[in-house]
Motif scaffolding. Structure first.
Motif, PDB file in Angstrom:
ATOM      1  N   GLY A 102     -11.373   0.378   2.206  1.00 55.52           N
ATOM      2  CA  GLY A 102     -10.350   0.438   1.284  1.00 55.52           C
ATOM      3  C   GLY A 102      -9.419   0.925   1.986  1.00 55.52           C
ATOM      4  O   GLY A 102      -8.933   0.927   3.349  1.00 55.52           O
ATOM      5  N   GLU A 154     -11.184  -4.851   1.419  1.00 55.62           N
ATOM      6  CA  GLU A 154     -10.345  -3.957   0.080  1.00 55.62           C
ATOM      7  C   GLU A 154     -10.848  -5.029  -0.586  1.00 55.62           C
ATOM      8  O   GLU A 154     -10.687  -6.063  -0.764  1.00 55.62           O
ATOM      9  CB  GLU A 154      -8.775  -4.301   0.954  1.00 55.62           C
ATOM     10  CG  GLU A 154      -7.500  -3.973  -0.822  1.00 55.62           C
ATOM     11  CD  GLU A 154      -8.324  -2.720  -1.386  1.00 55.62           C
ATOM     12  OE1 GLU A 154      -8.664  -1.187  -1.168  1.00 55.62           O
ATOM     13  OE2 GLU A 154      -8.554  -2.540  -2.632  1.00 55.62           O
ATOM     14  N   GLN A 155     -10.811  -4.238  -2.504  1.00 56.58           N
ATOM     15  CA  GLN A 155     -12.117  -4.930  -3.267  1.00 56.58           C
ATOM     16  C   GLN A 155     -10.364  -5.476  -4.333  1.00 56.58           C
ATOM     17  O   GLN A 155     -10.460  -6.680  -4.701  1.00 56.58           O
ATOM     18  CB  GLN A 155     -12.575  -4.098  -3.597  1.00 56.58           C
ATOM     19  CG  GLN A 155     -12.242  -3.177  -4.407  1.00 56.58           C
ATOM     20  CD  GLN A 155     -13.256  -2.415  -5.095  1.00 56.58           C
ATOM     21  OE1 GLN A 155     -14.454  -2.513  -4.869  1.00 56.58           O
ATOM     22  NE2 GLN A 155     -12.236  -1.003  -5.581  1.00 56.58           N
ATOM     23  N   ASN A 194       8.656  11.380  -3.032  1.00 56.37           N
ATOM     24  CA  ASN A 194       8.182  12.683  -1.657  1.00 56.37           C
ATOM     25  C   ASN A 194       7.590  12.160  -0.987  1.00 56.37           C
ATOM     26  O   ASN A 194       6.745  13.128   0.236  1.00 56.37           O
ATOM     27  CB  ASN A 194       7.480  14.115  -2.481  1.00 56.37           C
ATOM     28  CG  ASN A 194       5.498  13.186  -3.238  1.00 56.37           C
ATOM     29  OD1 ASN A 194       5.743  12.255  -2.888  1.00 56.37           O
ATOM     30  ND2 ASN A 194       5.546  14.034  -3.564  1.00 56.37           N
ATOM     31  N   PRO A 213      -3.028   4.079   0.768  1.00 55.24           N
ATOM     32  CA  PRO A 213      -2.613   4.915   2.538  1.00 55.24           C
ATOM     33  C   PRO A 213      -3.572   5.043   3.604  1.00 55.24           C
ATOM     34  O   PRO A 213      -3.420   4.907   4.945  1.00 55.24           O
ATOM     35  CB  PRO A 213      -1.589   5.471   1.630  1.00 55.24           C
ATOM     36  CG  PRO A 213      -1.271   5.122   0.258  1.00 55.24           C
ATOM     37  CD  PRO A 213      -2.554   4.175   0.418  1.00 55.24           C
ATOM     38  N   ALA A 214      -4.502   5.357   3.018  1.00 56.54           N
ATOM     39  CA  ALA A 214      -5.314   6.038   3.834  1.00 56.54           C
ATOM     40  C   ALA A 214      -6.240   4.869   5.057  1.00 56.54           C
ATOM     41  O   ALA A 214      -5.874   5.278   6.461  1.00 56.54           O
ATOM     42  CB  ALA A 214      -6.003   7.009   3.265  1.00 56.54           C
ATOM     43  N   GLU A 219       5.125  12.369 -14.462  1.00 53.36           N
ATOM     44  CA  GLU A 219       6.206  11.547 -13.298  1.00 53.36           C
ATOM     45  C   GLU A 219       5.878  10.418 -14.451  1.00 53.36           C
ATOM     46  O   GLU A 219       6.704   9.260 -14.453  1.00 53.36           O
ATOM     47  CB  GLU A 219       5.269  11.244 -12.390  1.00 53.36           C
ATOM     48  CG  GLU A 219       5.874  10.808 -11.253  1.00 53.36           C
ATOM     49  CD  GLU A 219       4.918  10.876  -9.917  1.00 53.36           C
ATOM     50  OE1 GLU A 219       5.130  11.731  -8.677  1.00 53.36           O
ATOM     51  OE2 GLU A 219       4.694   9.950  -9.663  1.00 53.36           O
ATOM     52  N   GLN A 238      -4.016   3.598  -5.500  1.00 53.95           N
ATOM     53  CA  GLN A 238      -2.950   4.063  -6.118  1.00 53.95           C
ATOM     54  C   GLN A 238      -1.768   3.507  -5.782  1.00 53.95           C
ATOM     55  O   GLN A 238      -0.951   4.213  -6.680  1.00 53.95           O
ATOM     56  CB  GLN A 238      -3.421   5.574  -5.971  1.00 53.95           C
ATOM     57  CG  GLN A 238      -5.063   5.594  -6.969  1.00 53.95           C
ATOM     58  CD  GLN A 238      -5.838   6.611  -6.396  1.00 53.95           C
ATOM     59  OE1 GLN A 238      -4.964   7.715  -7.671  1.00 53.95           O
ATOM     60  NE2 GLN A 238      -6.166   7.378  -5.720  1.00 53.95           N
ATOM     61  N   VAL A 264     -17.370  -3.882  -0.737  1.00 52.89           N
ATOM     62  CA  VAL A 264     -18.177  -3.316   0.155  1.00 52.89           C
ATOM     63  C   VAL A 264     -19.578  -2.579  -1.062  1.00 52.89           C
ATOM     64  O   VAL A 264     -19.349  -1.680  -2.067  1.00 52.89           O
ATOM     65  CB  VAL A 264     -17.948  -1.838   0.733  1.00 52.89           C
ATOM     66  CG1 VAL A 264     -19.128  -1.434   1.392  1.00 52.89           C
ATOM     67  CG2 VAL A 264     -16.688  -2.127   2.409  1.00 52.89           C
ATOM     68  N   SER A 297     -11.917   5.118   0.482  1.00 51.07           N
ATOM     69  CA  SER A 297     -12.297   4.583  -0.535  1.00 51.07           C
ATOM     70  C   SER A 297     -11.373   4.867  -2.131  1.00 51.07           C
ATOM     71  O   SER A 297     -11.521   4.685  -3.144  1.00 51.07           O
ATOM     72  CB  SER A 297     -13.825   4.269  -1.282  1.00 51.07           C
ATOM     73  OG  SER A 297     -14.755   5.828  -0.837  1.00 51.07           O
ATOM     74  N   ASP A 310      -7.860  10.404  -0.019  1.00 49.93           N
ATOM     75  CA  ASP A 310      -8.375  11.198  -1.371  1.00 49.93           C
ATOM     76  C   ASP A 310      -9.927  11.305  -1.599  1.00 49.93           C
ATOM     77  O   ASP A 310     -10.434  11.807  -2.501  1.00 49.93           O
ATOM     78  CB  ASP A 310      -7.809  10.289  -2.957  1.00 49.93           C
ATOM     79  CG  ASP A 310      -6.284  10.594  -2.919  1.00 49.93           C
ATOM     80  OD1 ASP A 310      -5.411  10.684  -1.886  1.00 49.93           O
ATOM     81  OD2 ASP A 310      -5.422  10.493  -4.471  1.00 49.93           O
ATOM     82  N   GLN A 330      -1.981  13.213  -1.571  1.00 49.25           N
ATOM     83  CA  GLN A 330      -1.038  12.737  -1.986  1.00 49.25           C
ATOM     84  C   GLN A 330      -1.107  11.687  -0.540  1.00 49.25           C
ATOM     85  O   GLN A 330      -1.719  11.589  -0.103  1.00 49.25           O
ATOM     86  CB  GLN A 330       0.445  13.250  -1.699  1.00 49.25           C
ATOM     87  CG  GLN A 330       0.468  14.267  -2.928  1.00 49.25           C
ATOM     88  CD  GLN A 330       0.912  13.824  -3.583  1.00 49.25           C
ATOM     89  OE1 GLN A 330       2.730  13.794  -3.485  1.00 49.25           O
ATOM     90  NE2 GLN A 330       1.084  13.442  -4.953  1.00 49.25           N
ATOM     91  N   VAL A 331       0.243  10.832  -1.381  1.00 50.74           N
ATOM     92  CA  VAL A 331       0.535   9.360   0.170  1.00 50.74           C
ATOM     93  C   VAL A 331       0.348  10.169   1.737  1.00 50.74           C
ATOM     94  O   VAL A 331      -0.240   9.862   3.016  1.00 50.74           O
ATOM     95  CB  VAL A 331       1.701   8.386  -0.019  1.00 50.74           C
ATOM     96  CG1 VAL A 331       1.461   7.415   0.888  1.00 50.74           C
ATOM     97  CG2 VAL A 331       1.749   7.849  -1.510  1.00 50.74           C
TER      98      VAL A 331
END
Ligand SMILES: Cc1cc2nc3c(=O)[nH]c(=O)nc-3n(C[C@H](O)[C@H](O)[C@H](O)COP(=O)(O)OP(=O)(O)OC[C@H]3O[C@@H](n4cnc5c(N)ncnc54)[C@H](O)[C@@H]3O)c2cc1C
Length: 307
Positions: free
Chosen positions: A10, A33-34, A49, A13-14, A157, A40, A82, A110, A275, A283-284
């Motif tokens: 994945g 990464e697919q 934020n 951000p993580a 948002e 997101q 994957v 992921s 996530d 969150q990011v």
């Protein structure tokens, strides 16, 4: 086959933060990464934020910067999906559409996918007026009427964002108040193009070839009405992308991966970040913190098995 130190599954951000820390620590790491890097976050119009950007930053731009920064330290990125993750005696086999990679440690980053309502019209009209991404599809609704379903941060948002294009935006929420943060709630309430429909659920999305309306039920009175809309944007929670590790690690009752504070799962050598894991805040800012922690914890794990 050459054994990697870490495979990161994945590139949101993580994953990108984990990749940055692992590559900078000179580990032999590959991130798989697919789709588009940034996950997101890359599909979010504006992120207000994330510390360090006082005016906020566009999601795609933040994702681009994370990608460039991680690659500057030599992160290898593989464009693949994957499909399976198998435990071996001395590590893991990661099966992708492009072949198999063996690795001593894995960081699962992921993320999640949008929750579904499971109602008639949702699948049939997906891409024909039903969307899970206002940033991607909002511009198609210039001068039109749309409905946003949900009451959390993402729903509010994106509803505010949609008023740039749409003449009218209904926010349909099953409760009488929003879950979204106060600043977003106030902004939405002040927006003349937004109308709230409280205590209501969407029972059906109507339309033969594209969205023409929605059937909405008031859960207090039981009244049902049909509302004419051209688009429906769904923000009704998320589901973890944890199928790959279902048989390897402990999950909570909603399917999120349970980790300790160092992002270690119940399976030695397998870490989870962002996530996809059970946590309070998705969150990011928390995803990147998880990614960094997971990379350092994986490095310590690699040291421990080398001894
Ligand atoms: C509409 C919306 C608005 C948001 N607004 C904000 C905001 O304003 N501020 C904020 O901080 N956060 C916001 N968020 C939340 C934020 O985007 C997430 O918390 C963050 O992106 C999580 O990062 P992640 O890396 O854990 O997962 P993700 O971003 O979900 O990334 C996971 C990645 O893994 C990839 N992947 C999954 N399975 C596989 C596989 N089998 N093989 C290969 N790749 C795979 C996916 O393609 C994806 O790119 C918002 C989210 C949404 C949906």
């Amino acid at each position: 086959m050459e054994m990697k130190d870490i495979v990161i599954i994945g590139g949101g951000p993580a994953g990108l933060a984990a990749g940055l820390y692992a590559a900078r620590a000179a580990l032999d790491v590959v991130l798989i990464e697919q789709g588009a890097l940034g996950g997101q976050a890359a599909g979010t119009e504006r992120i207000e934020n994330y510390p360090g950007f006082e005016e906020g930053i566009g999601g795609p731009e933040l994702a681009r910067r994370m990608d460039v920064q991680a690659r500057r330290f030599g992160l290898n990125v593989l464009d693949a999906n994957v499909q399976r993750l198998l435990r071996m005696e001395n590590g893991f086999a990661v099966r992708t559409g492009e072949g198999e990679i063996v690795t001593r440690a894995v960081i699962l980053a992921s993320g999640t996918q949008p929750g579904k309502l499971g109602i008639k019209g949702e699948e049939e009209l997906h891409g024909l007026g039903v969307s899970f991404c206002a940033t991607c599809d909002g511009a198609f609704f210039k001068g039109r009427t749309v409905a946003v379903v949900g009451g959390g941060d993402a729903a509010v948002e994106e509803a505010i964002f949609l008023t740039r294009f749409a003449e009218k935006v209904y926010i349909i929420h099953r409760r009488g108040e929003l879950r979204a943060t106060k600043v977003l709630q106030e902004r939405a309430r002040r927006n003349p193009r937004i109308e709230f429909i409280w205590h209501s659920v969407v029972e059906e999305i109507l339309g033969a070839y594209f969205v023409e309306g929605i059937r909405v039920k008031n859960v207090q009175s039981g009244d049902v009405e049909e509302i004419k809309v051209d688009g429906v944007f769904l923000y009704v929670g998320t589901r973890p992308n944890a199928g790959l590790v279902r048989d390897l690690v402990k999950l909570d009752d909603q399917g999120y991966v349970i980790t300790d504070e160092n992002m270690a799962t119940s399976c030695p050598g397998l870490f989870a970040a962002g996530d996809v894991r059970k946590k309070l805040l998705r969150q990011v800012v928390t995803a990147v913190a998880d990614g960094a922690t997971a990379a350092v914890a994986a490095e310590k794990y690699l040291e421990s098995i080398a001894r």
